[in-house]
Motif scaffolding. Sequence first.
Motif, PDB file in Angstrom:
ATOM      1  N   ARG A  26       0.853  -1.191   0.000  1.00  0.00           N
ATOM      2  CA  ARG A  26       0.000   0.000   0.000  1.00  0.00           C
ATOM      3  C   ARG A  26       0.889   1.242   0.000  1.00  0.00           C
ATOM      4  O   ARG A  26       1.981   1.234   0.578  1.00  0.00           O
ATOM      5  CB  ARG A  26      -0.903  -0.002   1.229  1.00  0.00           C
ATOM      6  CG  ARG A  26      -1.888  -1.161   1.257  1.00  0.00           C
ATOM      7  CD  ARG A  26      -2.662  -1.199   2.550  1.00  0.00           C
ATOM      8  NE  ARG A  26      -1.783  -1.343   3.705  1.00  0.00           N
ATOM      9  CZ  ARG A  26      -2.185  -1.648   4.931  1.00  0.00           C
ATOM     10  NH1 ARG A  26      -3.472  -1.818   5.169  1.00  0.00           N
ATOM     11  NH2 ARG A  26      -1.318  -1.769   5.925  1.00  0.00           N
ATOM     12  N   LEU A  27       0.421   2.292  -0.645  1.00  0.00           N
ATOM     13  CA  LEU A  27       1.210   3.526  -0.695  1.00  0.00           C
ATOM     14  C   LEU A  27       1.378   4.100   0.696  1.00  0.00           C
ATOM     15  O   LEU A  27       0.413   4.205   1.466  1.00  0.00           O
ATOM     16  CB  LEU A  27       0.514   4.542  -1.609  1.00  0.00           C
ATOM     17  CG  LEU A  27       0.463   4.197  -3.101  1.00  0.00           C
ATOM     18  CD1 LEU A  27      -0.334   5.245  -3.855  1.00  0.00           C
ATOM     19  CD2 LEU A  27       1.870   4.101  -3.683  1.00  0.00           C
ATOM     20  N   ARG A  28       2.588   4.463   1.021  1.00  0.00           N
ATOM     21  CA  ARG A  28       2.858   5.040   2.338  1.00  0.00           C
ATOM     22  C   ARG A  28       2.301   6.463   2.418  1.00  0.00           C
ATOM     23  O   ARG A  28       2.371   7.217   1.437  1.00  0.00           O
ATOM     24  CB  ARG A  28       4.363   5.072   2.607  1.00  0.00           C
ATOM     25  CG  ARG A  28       5.016   3.702   2.716  1.00  0.00           C
ATOM     26  CD  ARG A  28       6.503   3.838   2.989  1.00  0.00           C
ATOM     27  NE  ARG A  28       7.152   2.540   3.058  1.00  0.00           N
ATOM     28  CZ  ARG A  28       7.217   1.790   4.157  1.00  0.00           C
ATOM     29  NH1 ARG A  28       6.670   2.232   5.286  1.00  0.00           N
ATOM     30  NH2 ARG A  28       7.821   0.616   4.134  1.00  0.00           N
ATOM     31  N   PRO A  29       1.764   6.854   3.571  1.00  0.00           N
ATOM     32  CA  PRO A  29       1.216   8.222   3.721  1.00  0.00           C
ATOM     33  C   PRO A  29       2.237   9.301   3.421  1.00  0.00           C
ATOM     34  O   PRO A  29       1.915  10.325   2.807  1.00  0.00           O
ATOM     35  CB  PRO A  29       0.774   8.259   5.187  1.00  0.00           C
ATOM     36  CG  PRO A  29       0.542   6.826   5.559  1.00  0.00           C
ATOM     37  CD  PRO A  29       1.538   6.042   4.782  1.00  0.00           C
ATOM     38  N   GLU A  30       3.491   9.067   3.837  1.00  0.00           N
ATOM     39  CA  GLU A  30       4.518  10.093   3.603  1.00  0.00           C
ATOM     40  C   GLU A  30       4.831  10.240   2.118  1.00  0.00           C
ATOM     41  O   GLU A  30       5.144  11.353   1.651  1.00  0.00           O
ATOM     42  CB  GLU A  30       5.791   9.777   4.395  1.00  0.00           C
ATOM     43  CG  GLU A  30       6.367   8.403   4.176  1.00  0.00           C
ATOM     44  CD  GLU A  30       5.831   7.361   5.151  1.00  0.00           C
ATOM     45  OE1 GLU A  30       6.547   6.356   5.367  1.00  0.00           O
ATOM     46  OE2 GLU A  30       4.719   7.546   5.673  1.00  0.00           O
ATOM     47  N   PHE A  31       4.732   9.129   1.355  1.00  0.00           N
ATOM     48  CA  PHE A  31       4.952   9.220  -0.087  1.00  0.00           C
ATOM     49  C   PHE A  31       3.818  10.011  -0.749  1.00  0.00           C
ATOM     50  O   PHE A  31       4.067  10.865  -1.608  1.00  0.00           O
ATOM     51  CB  PHE A  31       5.026   7.816  -0.701  1.00  0.00           C
ATOM     52  CG  PHE A  31       5.058   7.821  -2.208  1.00  0.00           C
ATOM     53  CD1 PHE A  31       6.215   8.133  -2.892  1.00  0.00           C
ATOM     54  CD2 PHE A  31       3.912   7.521  -2.940  1.00  0.00           C
ATOM     55  CE1 PHE A  31       6.249   8.153  -4.280  1.00  0.00           C
ATOM     56  CE2 PHE A  31       3.934   7.534  -4.329  1.00  0.00           C
ATOM     57  CZ  PHE A  31       5.102   7.854  -5.000  1.00  0.00           C
ATOM     58  N   VAL A  32       2.595   9.729  -0.351  1.00  0.00           N
ATOM     59  CA  VAL A  32       1.440  10.456  -0.898  1.00  0.00           C
ATOM     60  C   VAL A  32       1.580  11.942  -0.622  1.00  0.00           C
ATOM     61  O   VAL A  32       1.352  12.788  -1.503  1.00  0.00           O
ATOM     62  CB  VAL A  32       0.126   9.914  -0.302  1.00  0.00           C
ATOM     63  CG1 VAL A  32      -1.064  10.739  -0.779  1.00  0.00           C
ATOM     64  CG2 VAL A  32      -0.071   8.443  -0.662  1.00  0.00           C
ATOM     65  N   ARG A  33       1.991  12.262   0.600  1.00  0.00           N
ATOM     66  CA  ARG A  33       2.128  13.679   0.967  1.00  0.00           C
ATOM     67  C   ARG A  33       3.262  14.348   0.180  1.00  0.00           C
ATOM     68  O   ARG A  33       3.152  15.520  -0.221  1.00  0.00           O
ATOM     69  CB  ARG A  33       2.404  13.780   2.474  1.00  0.00           C
ATOM     70  CG  ARG A  33       2.266  15.179   3.068  1.00  0.00           C
ATOM     71  CD  ARG A  33       0.833  15.665   2.973  1.00  0.00           C
ATOM     72  NE  ARG A  33       0.613  16.534   1.798  1.00  0.00           N
ATOM     73  CZ  ARG A  33      -0.542  16.760   1.270  1.00  0.00           C
ATOM     74  NH1 ARG A  33      -1.624  16.194   1.752  1.00  0.00           N
ATOM     75  NH2 ARG A  33      -0.664  17.537   0.208  1.00  0.00           N
ATOM     76  N   ARG A  34       4.353  13.581  -0.065  1.00  0.00           N
ATOM     77  CA  ARG A  34       5.474  14.149  -0.814  1.00  0.00           C
ATOM     78  C   ARG A  34       5.059  14.474  -2.247  1.00  0.00           C
ATOM     79  O   ARG A  34       5.426  15.524  -2.791  1.00  0.00           O
ATOM     80  CB  ARG A  34       6.643  13.159  -0.795  1.00  0.00           C
ATOM     81  CG  ARG A  34       7.956  13.735  -1.295  1.00  0.00           C
ATOM     82  CD  ARG A  34       9.159  12.967  -0.780  1.00  0.00           C
ATOM     83  NE  ARG A  34       9.220  11.623  -1.351  1.00  0.00           N
ATOM     84  CZ  ARG A  34       9.037  10.502  -0.667  1.00  0.00           C
ATOM     85  NH1 ARG A  34       8.753  10.567   0.626  1.00  0.00           N
ATOM     86  NH2 ARG A  34       9.131   9.323  -1.258  1.00  0.00           N
ATOM     87  N   VAL A  35       4.281  13.577  -2.857  1.00  0.00           N
ATOM     88  CA  VAL A  35       3.788  13.834  -4.214  1.00  0.00           C
ATOM     89  C   VAL A  35       2.923  15.081  -4.238  1.00  0.00           C
ATOM     90  O   VAL A  35       3.089  15.962  -5.098  1.00  0.00           O
ATOM     91  CB  VAL A  35       2.983  12.620  -4.730  1.00  0.00           C
ATOM     92  CG1 VAL A  35       2.280  12.966  -6.048  1.00  0.00           C
ATOM     93  CG2 VAL A  35       3.886  11.412  -4.932  1.00  0.00           C
ATOM     94  N   MET A  36       1.999  15.197  -3.271  1.00  0.00           N
ATOM     95  CA  MET A  36       1.083  16.334  -3.269  1.00  0.00           C
ATOM     96  C   MET A  36       1.794  17.641  -2.914  1.00  0.00           C
ATOM     97  O   MET A  36       1.381  18.711  -3.368  1.00  0.00           O
ATOM     98  CB  MET A  36      -0.071  16.074  -2.292  1.00  0.00           C
ATOM     99  CG  MET A  36      -1.002  14.954  -2.735  1.00  0.00           C
ATOM    100  SD  MET A  36      -1.507  15.062  -4.486  1.00  0.00           S
ATOM    101  CE  MET A  36      -2.279  16.687  -4.528  1.00  0.00           C
TER     102      MET A  36
END
Length: 471
Positions: A26-36
Amino acid sequence: MSESDIELPRGTASTDSESRLDEDDRLRPEFVRRVMDHVEAGETDAARALVEPLHPADIADLFELVDSDERRALAIAIEELLGGDVLAEMNDHVRDELIDQFEPHEVAEVAGEMETDDAVAMIEDMEEDEQRAVLRALDPDDRAAIEEALTFPEESAGRLMQRDLIAVPQHWTIGQVIDYLRAGDDLTTDFWEVFVVDGRHHPVGTCMLSWILRTPRHVAVADVMKREQTLIPVDMDQEEVALRFQKYALISAAVVDGSGRLVGMITVDDIVHIIQEEASEDALLLSGAGEGDINEPIRESYKARVRWLIANLGTALIAASIIGYFEGTITKMVALAALMPIVMGVGGNAGTQTLAVTVRALATNQLTQSNTWRAILREMRVAVLNGVTIAILLGVGVGLFFLNPILGAVIAAAMLTNILIAGCAGVMMPLALERAGADPAVASSIFVTMVTDSMGVLVFLGLATASGLVG
């Protein structure tokens, strides 16, 4: 072969992707936040570089994980990566939200990249005028295939099937088939078997790719093919299709129209989604939770759930009116009021257990007309065993706690009776709905709860009054 020589598939937990995916892929929350963060800062190249290595399914997950008001900006930032393979993996509500902001020609361009069944799933829920505009912008061949699919009932094999398949005449040799596969630049590239047809384009057999590769060129296809095959009528419900795939361990199956002509095929990857969808649908129908999708608009969730809550309110009023009828009995012995919820609650749980087993058996074709009475008798035996066990435990406990053996006997008899009623209602209610042509999961739980609550109260308070316990 060294580890460095192995090419890992995109989206797997390689060393490079450990920062993107957790141990459950599953996508890590920190990765999602870094993309956004890159998207919000206007750094589209950096955002695209982070997202590009992801599998299309993970890119679809990324859109589902971000807030609704962030999705448009994300789509603009990674526009080149937002192709048909990503939209095919995306949650329906999230995908609909995105394509609402696309121009018709943009939707048509994406639909042209998708398998027919995926394109139909994307287009079928659009507004009628938008749907016509998208169809007009499609390539003529794609438009004809999608328009034909839209004429079939929803959740049918016709909506689910793919038009791109390999079919060869039965008089060909293996060599002719191999030459055809090699020379046909416009043929589909994803298939496991070749369908063999007669002069009327009726399927007469199938030939696995492994058989074709291992058979001499001069051998006739008709001498190699497997003649027994499972044919799927174009109007068959998708749940029935999934059951056939499960029963016969199919990888793919031919779809035929009313005249028996081969019109498409269904593959097991589509069936995996259907099995998950149908299982979730039955569970959610039992609870009255609508689609149960966290991406579903709040207004739609409200409308789906509130009507069941109103229905529950009506069934609760029935139980309340029965309690009101015995108001005098309860006034004379307050302990009855404390014990009523136990009879109602345990009876309701017993009914829900039987209901869940029956609905599942109906959904998987385990319960049919040939074994209906055997299933009913089985559930009644289970109800008797459960009822006797709970009745003894509750009766002894209540008798000792209140120092009143008559009260213990009354609640034991009421509990046994209510569990038997619950078992009967739990199996008969979905069977009645199924025989009437309705979905057995719809409304079953509400009716079963109504029966167990009202009958539990009626039997308990009726026995308390008749026994002279509160005389």
